[in-house]
Design a protein around this motif. Structure first.
Motif, PDB file in Angstrom:
ATOM      1  N   VAL A  13     -53.850  36.062 -26.106  1.00 22.94           N
ATOM      2  CA  VAL A  13     -54.257  35.763 -27.388  1.00 22.94           C
ATOM      3  C   VAL A  13     -54.070  37.115 -28.590  1.00 22.94           C
ATOM      4  N   SER A  14     -53.445  37.995 -27.553  1.00 22.20           N
ATOM      5  CA  SER A  14     -53.842  39.379 -27.990  1.00 22.20           C
ATOM      6  C   SER A  14     -52.217  39.022 -28.471  1.00 22.20           C
ATOM      7  N   ALA A  15     -51.452  39.022 -27.349  1.00 16.06           N
ATOM      8  CA  ALA A  15     -49.448  39.261 -27.575  1.00 16.06           C
ATOM      9  C   ALA A  15     -49.855  38.440 -28.280  1.00 16.06           C
ATOM     10  N   LEU A  16     -50.291  36.555 -28.473  1.00 17.67           N
ATOM     11  CA  LEU A  16     -49.845  35.750 -30.229  1.00 17.67           C
ATOM     12  C   LEU A  16     -49.817  36.788 -31.229  1.00 17.67           C
ATOM     13  N   ASP A  17     -50.953  36.895 -31.480  1.00 18.71           N
ATOM     14  CA  ASP A  17     -51.242  37.829 -32.165  1.00 18.71           C
ATOM     15  C   ASP A  17     -50.264  38.153 -33.718  1.00 18.71           C
TER      16      ASP A  17
END
Length: 273
Positions: free
Chosen positions: A17-21
């Motif tokens: 999730v953090s990477a995609l954000d």
């Protein structure tokens, strides 16, 4: 058979999730498809000619435990995949099992090269059941056009051998013009590049007696583990690059649970052709 292009790069992440954000909101990538398997899930991101696959799940736990978040696969394209595989094996690569039914060989450390035929830009990686996602394209933060180079860390005594491997396996030549203006991302680097100009790697060991700290300076404290250190993306005018940097400077025991850092900033890059 010489390779032509980087089809995609796969990143193994603890926190997708953090990477995609970051990639979507911070760097302007667009999620185009998801793939869910029993032990992992992946999202395909696109921007310009760049394709990133961000993967998480318990099926990649051994890689994450050893390296933390990082680059696991640099997929390469060629006109004759079978001949490319044979040439890579003859040069010293080891064939490795692929869950997706495509040829795959070792590169360095635990990083591998999936070998794919040349295909239209935007084609999803084969072998997975991709489901298109319906999201509005993200505004492009840096107008990323293509992958500039991959910065690779190696034990100092293995750099020249890796240069020879990429020459013999994939037809990449030492590129004197690209001896890293990538200094910040590649330390004491040797750049190898394909004739197409679309496959470039900066192979580096930790710089000895460097004047200032750089991304590879902590290599000796990492236990000498080889790996892909960063991705540098070029923008429309080749004047700015954005970088994904793998965690480093920590022994394996301290990298457990480590997450990647991201550095969208002006960087030096390989000379454009």
């Amino acid at each position: 058979m010489a390779v032509h292009d980087v089809a995609h790069v796969e990143l193994f992440m603890r926190d997708k999730v953090s990477a995609l954000d970051h990639f979507v909101s911070g760097m302007g990538f667009t999620p185009v498809a998801d793939s869910v398997e029993v032990d992992r899930s992946s999202t395909l991101l696109c921007q310009g000619d760049v394709r990133l696959v961000v993967t998480t799940g318990h099926g990649i736990r051994s890689f994450l435990n050893e390296h933390g978040d990082g680059i696991a696969d640099i997929a390469l394209t060629s006109d004759d995949v079978a001949a490319t595989r044979e040439r890579a094996v003859a040069a010293g690569a080891t064939p490795v099992p692929s869950r997706y039914g495509v040829p795959c060989v070792t590169a360095f450390g635990d990083v591998r090269h999936t070998l794919l035929p040349r295909r239209p830009v935007g084609t999803a990686p084969p072998g997975r059941r991709w489901v298109a996602v319906s999201r509005s394209p993200a505004p492009s933060a840096g107008r990323i056009r293509r992958l500039g180079h991959v910065a690779v860390r190696l034990e100092r005594e293995k750099v020249e051998g890796q240069v020879d491997f990429y020459r013999d396996a994939f037809g990449l030549s030492r590129d004197m013009s690209g001896q890293a203006a990538a200094g910040e991302t590649a330390g004491d680097s040797v750049v190898v590049r394909g004739a197409s100009g679309r496959v470039s790697l900066a192979l580096a060991a930790a710089p000895a007696g460097a004047a200032g700290p750089g991304p590879l300076d902590d290599f000796p404290r990492c236990g000498g583990s080889a790996g892909a250190e960063s991705l540098v993306f070029l923008t429309d005018d080749d004047a700015l690059s954005y970088e994904f940097v793998q965690p480093q400077g920590l022994p394996a025991s301290d990298r457990l649970g480590s997450t990647a850092r991201y550095e969208p900033a002006a960087r030096g890059q390989l000379a454009a052709r």
